[in-house]
Design an enzyme around this catalytic site. Structure first.
Site, PDB file in Angstrom:
ATOM      1  N   ASP A  14      77.880   6.974  23.172  1.00 12.32           N
ATOM      2  CA  ASP A  14      77.729   6.877  21.723  1.00 12.32           C
ATOM      3  C   ASP A  14      78.534   5.644  21.343  1.00 12.32           C
ATOM      4  O   ASP A  14      79.768   5.693  21.317  1.00 12.32           O
ATOM      5  CB  ASP A  14      78.296   8.145  21.052  1.00 12.32           C
ATOM      6  N   HIS A  15      77.844   4.532  21.116  1.00 16.89           N
ATOM      7  CA  HIS A  15      78.572   3.268  20.974  1.00 16.89           C
ATOM      8  C   HIS A  15      79.574   3.288  19.836  1.00 16.89           C
ATOM      9  O   HIS A  15      80.510   2.512  19.805  1.00 16.89           O
ATOM     10  CB  HIS A  15      77.592   2.094  20.818  1.00 16.89           C
ATOM     11  N   HIS A  32      77.041   9.968  15.912  1.00 22.05           N
ATOM     12  CA  HIS A  32      78.136   9.150  15.389  1.00 22.05           C
ATOM     13  C   HIS A  32      79.040   9.922  14.427  1.00 22.05           C
ATOM     14  O   HIS A  32      80.247   9.984  14.581  1.00 22.05           O
ATOM     15  CB  HIS A  32      77.601   7.931  14.617  1.00 22.05           C
TER      16      HIS A  32
END
Lengths: 515, 383
Positions: free
Chosen positions: A202-203, A265
């Protein structure tokens, strides 16, 4: 005479150098796609320029697009010139892409894996990659299970030299599209790989400010004592984008905002804000604490869902001085689409620390500006000693953690305006990374790819966290699915979302903070 | 014509009134706020106070230049002290300047301030009266000592008292053995109520070496070899005639191994081009030979370390940095098993890079302090 064995290496103590990864080969499935060119390869290049890649290193691109090694190197070199954040001069780029290889094949077919195995073995021998393998799934989600199974069949899922080399797999979001599919995906992945081999990326969690949130909370003595229901009135998390769906109508119609942003996010950020202090900054401990938060979130009362959840869709409007179309007028979007491009939710975390403190989260496309921020609003003073005039007009203290852009932290407090009479004004104390550290913050993919190669799972999402987030949100999605257009609120592109989202807080006598 | 502030941000030094340096600095920022040429808002940023001590104007100019290179990443108030005690005339003068990062459109211009103080003759005694009041409260204070050994005069005592960390560079020590022994003594002296931390840029240069050495001993069979080491040979090419035995680097590595592995010094012998340390480890002798490699020899490495062991299984550990190549290669073999080979690429190790890295570590480097202590004991064993 009995001999004793030295079990620890005393030379290791006190090392300050950032550890560089073991020699390894990174295999990217879907290597001709956008993610590889825009994010993955520039991140690897940046790591290389910092000296953070091992000397023995190789990238293998796998996709159907008919490239050869030379063509792949050429395409990636062009991508670096376009997307690299660090200077990409001809010589450095040429030197870097020399280590790139490409296999054209259909990787949904098991036959393709024999040439991959051969190339990996050859690189182990000739380039010294030592059998360490990182597989990166940058393909559409439907191909994940197939690739995972074929890796197993080809004998590539287990470490080549058990105990001496490693094999890891990176999975890009979405991790399923609801609870059932997430469970199925986890089941497939974990039937082949063990959890410590799996890196669900999950960047957002690779962003510097998200990590700094942990430092802010757990490396400072002044915040943690007041980080609870006794002092905090409520928490707001905003992840706003001014862009639209950028031509991804087909994908977005299937996904929607809640799947695209909230499930991963926003839930990750929420768990970092609300988690208990872990015993140490080790992957298992941090992930345990995050999971406890998700477990403590109260499931939504579906009969009163509108009191907790708002979904919206943008209509025609103006963004950055340009007229933009409504979502329903975007290419590949149904004119009667009920897909949400905006979501606002109110969460309750049922534990001793957070009982009674609402967590409001919102995220949307085509909002007024591109900004991600966590706002902690503290309770007002219990008694105003400066008289009735100031009782309601003195503002509560706010701590804002800006995730992007202009990463930093600010604290709003009240001060006396210099005058002979008592006048109170709010002032803001601001810390900005760019001002204090003057260094470019590493890109999220840079941080996360390095962690994958180092075997540090702290910033990656664990199986249970994925499923718990879906467990909370799948009923909402199902209810929205049943309701079709009912309850879908519309907002003008370039605004801060639908009026219903304001009403969500207004019911609690609160309002969204101005960002 | 450039305005006052803009020329200062270009690095120009402006003479300042030594009696009111704080006021001069305030005026500098006031002029920035009013300057029509500073189109963006100006932010005065500092995360530390960096003091630098040099003993010549030439070194002062070089230091100012190096500081200019590191301030974008380490915003600070920098104070460079140029002390020429031997000069006849007593003089004390100061200049100030600002350094600003070029901002992106719409961003604030972030600036740091530099104060340069020149003191000669007996006026060096007055340095502390200018420096101590200029230190930014509550932020760390680093003292960068740029002479050929660390032996502060009495007039620096008050400045050392407010410093948190001293940075030296033992690569430039004319007499590395004496320089390191003196430094060790200073570190011991500082072990009072308020311990001053010490860092050595030369020690930082050795970090990739230490990392690779440590890494080779991470594997269980190799870790067990640590207690069987019988001889270590450390060779460095001399970096010029001023450093007959390649400066302090081989000594630092030798003392690190001895300190970490608990070797007790017994004797030491100086030989032409090398020094031999005889030590004892659990009743067994260990020898460390620190020497100079012949730079002229074809294919000679810039630096090398080889480690020999006694007993079975036989083991060989060899590390070398080739001249002209920015990498260190390691080859380790234990008991005839497949050799472990590893290459580490070296990053640029200019003084500015090393200094910038050091400024990010405010705490004690206890291993470095242990190294100095070990070296002091090893070199004292000759007496």
């Amino acid at each position: 005479m009995a001999t004793t064995t030295v079990v620890t290496n005393p030379l290791r103590e006190g090392m300050r150098l950032r550890k560089t990864p073991d020699p390894c080969a990174v295999t990217i499935f879907g290597a001709s796609g956008d993610l590889t060119a825009r994010k993955l390869v520039p991140a690897l290049f940046s790591l290389d320029r910092e000296g953070m890649l091992p000397a023995a290193f190789a990238v293998i691109g796998c996709a159907k697009t008919p490239y050869n090694n030379e063509k792949f190197r050429q395409v990636m070199a062009e991508a670096l010139k376009k997307y690299s954040d660090v200077p990409a001069d001809e010589a450095s780029v040429a030197d870097f892409v020399k280590r790139f290889y490409y296999l054209t094949d259909n990787f949904s077919d098991i036959k393709a894996y024999s040439q991959l195995t051969n190339l990996l073995n050859k690189l182990d021998e000739e380039s010294g990659t030592k059998g360490n393998r990182l597989f990166y799934n940058a393909t559409p989600p439907s191909q994940f299970p197939v690739i995972v199974r074929h890796l197993e069949s080809a004998g590539l899922a287990k470490p080549k030299r058990p105990g001496k080399s490693w094999t890891r797999i990176v999975i890009e979001k979405p991790f399923g599209r609801d609870l059932e599919s997430a469970r199925q995906l986890n089941a497939v992945v974990l039937s082949v790989f063990s959890e410590d081999q799996v890196y669900r990326i999950d960047h957002y969690l690779g962003k510097e400010t998200v990590q700094n949130l942990l430092v802010l909370r757990f490396a400072n003595g002044i915040f943690e004592p007041i980080w609870n229901r006794r002092y905090i009135d409520h928490v707001e998390i905003t992840v706003a984008e001014d862009i639209g769906i950028e031509g991804r109508g087909g994908y977005y119609e299937e996904a929607g905002l809640l799947r695209d942003m909230i499930q991963n996010h926003v839930m990750s950020v929420l768990s970092l804000v609300a988690m208990e202090p872990p015993a140490s900054f080790e992957a298992a401990q941090v992930r345990d604490e995050k999971a406890k938060v998700l477990r403590a979130i109260r499931p939504f009362d579906l009969d009163r869902l509108s009191e907790y959840a708002v979904r919206g869709q943008y209509q025609q409007g103006w963004v950055r001085g340009e007229s933009v179309p409504a979502y329903r007028s975007e290419p590949k979007v149904s004119p009667a689409s009920t897909t949400e491009t905006y979501t606002a939710l109110k969460f309750s975390v049922d534990n001793w620390r957070w009982a009674g403190v609402p967590f409001y989260v919102r995220s949307g496309k085509r909002l007024a500006k591109h900004i991600s921020e966590i706002v902690i609003e503290f309770r007002r003073v219990p008694h105003m000693v400066f008289g009735k005039t100031w009782r309601d007009s003195v503002e509560p203290n706010i701590m804002a953690v800006r995730i992007q852009p202009n990463e930093g932290i600010s604290v709003k407090f009240n001060a006396k305006f210099p005058a002979t009479t008592m006048q109170i004004r709010p002032v803001k104390m601001e810390f900005r990374y760019a001002d204090s550290f003057g260094v470019e913050t590493p890109g999220a993919y840079e941080t996360l790819l390095l962690d994958c190669m180092l075997g540090d799972q702290t910033l990656f999402t664990r199986e249970d966290a994925v499923e718990m987030a879906w467990e909370l949100l799948t009923p909402v999605l199902e209810r929205w699915q049943q309701d079709r257009a009912g309850g879908l609120a519309f907002y003008e592109a370039g605004s801060w979302g639908p009026a219903e989202a304001d009403a969500l807080l207004a019911r609690d006598a609160r309002h969204w903070h101005r960002l | 014509m450039p305005s006052a502030f803009v020329s200062l941000t270009a690095g120009e030094l402006r003479t300042a009134n030594v009696a009111n340096l704080e006021g001069e600095l305030s005026a500098l920022w006031q002029s920035a706020a009013e300057d029509p040429e500073t189109q963006q808002a100006v932010t005065r940023a500092s995360v530390l106070t960096l003091l630098a001590y040099v003993e010549s104007q030439e070194a002062g100019a070089e230091t100012l230049d190096l500081i200019a290179q590191i301030t974008p990443e380490n915003p600070c108030r920098a104070i460079v002290m140029i002390a020429e005690r031997a000069a006849n005339a007593a003089a004390l003068r100061a200049s100030i300047s600002a350094r600003c990062r070029t901002p992106s459109p719409g961003e604030k211009q972030v600036c740091c301030e530099t104060v340069s103080i020149y003191a000669s003759g007996d006026a060096v005694e007055g340095l502390k009266s200018l420096v101590v009041p200029l230190i930014i409260p509550e932020l760390p204070v680093y003292l960068w000592w740029r002479t050929d050994h660390f032996a502060p005069a009495e007039y620096m005592a008050d400045i050392l008292r407010v410093a948190d960390r001293v940075l030296v560079d033992s690569a430039g020590y004319k007499d590395a053995e004496k320089g390191l022994a003196d430094l060790a003594q200073q570190v011991r002296r500082s072990w009072g109520a308020r311990r001053l931390a010490f860092s050595d840029l030369n020690w930082s240069r050795l970090t990739p070496w230490r990392e690779l050495l440590a890494h080779c001993f991470d594997f269980p069979q190799a870790t067990d070899c640590l207690r069987r080491i019988s001889r270590v040979r450390i060779e460095w090419i001399a970096d010029g005639s001023a450093q007959p035995r390649a400066g302090a680097a081989p000594y630092l590595l030798a003392a690190w191994l001895a300190g970490r592995l608990g070797w007790k010094p017994e004797t030491t012998v100086e030989k032409p081009g090398s020094r031999v340390f005889n030590l004892e480890a659990e009743g067994q002798p260990v020898q460390i030979i620190c020497g100079t490699a012949e730079a002229s020899r074809a294919g000679a490495p810039r630096a090398s370390v080889s480690v020999e062991t006694r007993g079975e299984p036989a083991a060989v550990f060899h590390f070398r940095e080739s001249a002209g190549e920015r990498k260190i290669e390691a080859r380790c073999e234990v008991g005839g098993r497949l050799p472990f080979e590893r290459t580490v690429l070296l990053q640029p190790a200019g003084v500015n890079n090393l200094l910038g890295d050091e400024l990010r570590f405010p705490s004690h480097d206890t291993i470095y302090e242990e190294v100095l202590d070990a070296f002091a004991s090893m070199i004292a064993a000759s007496n």
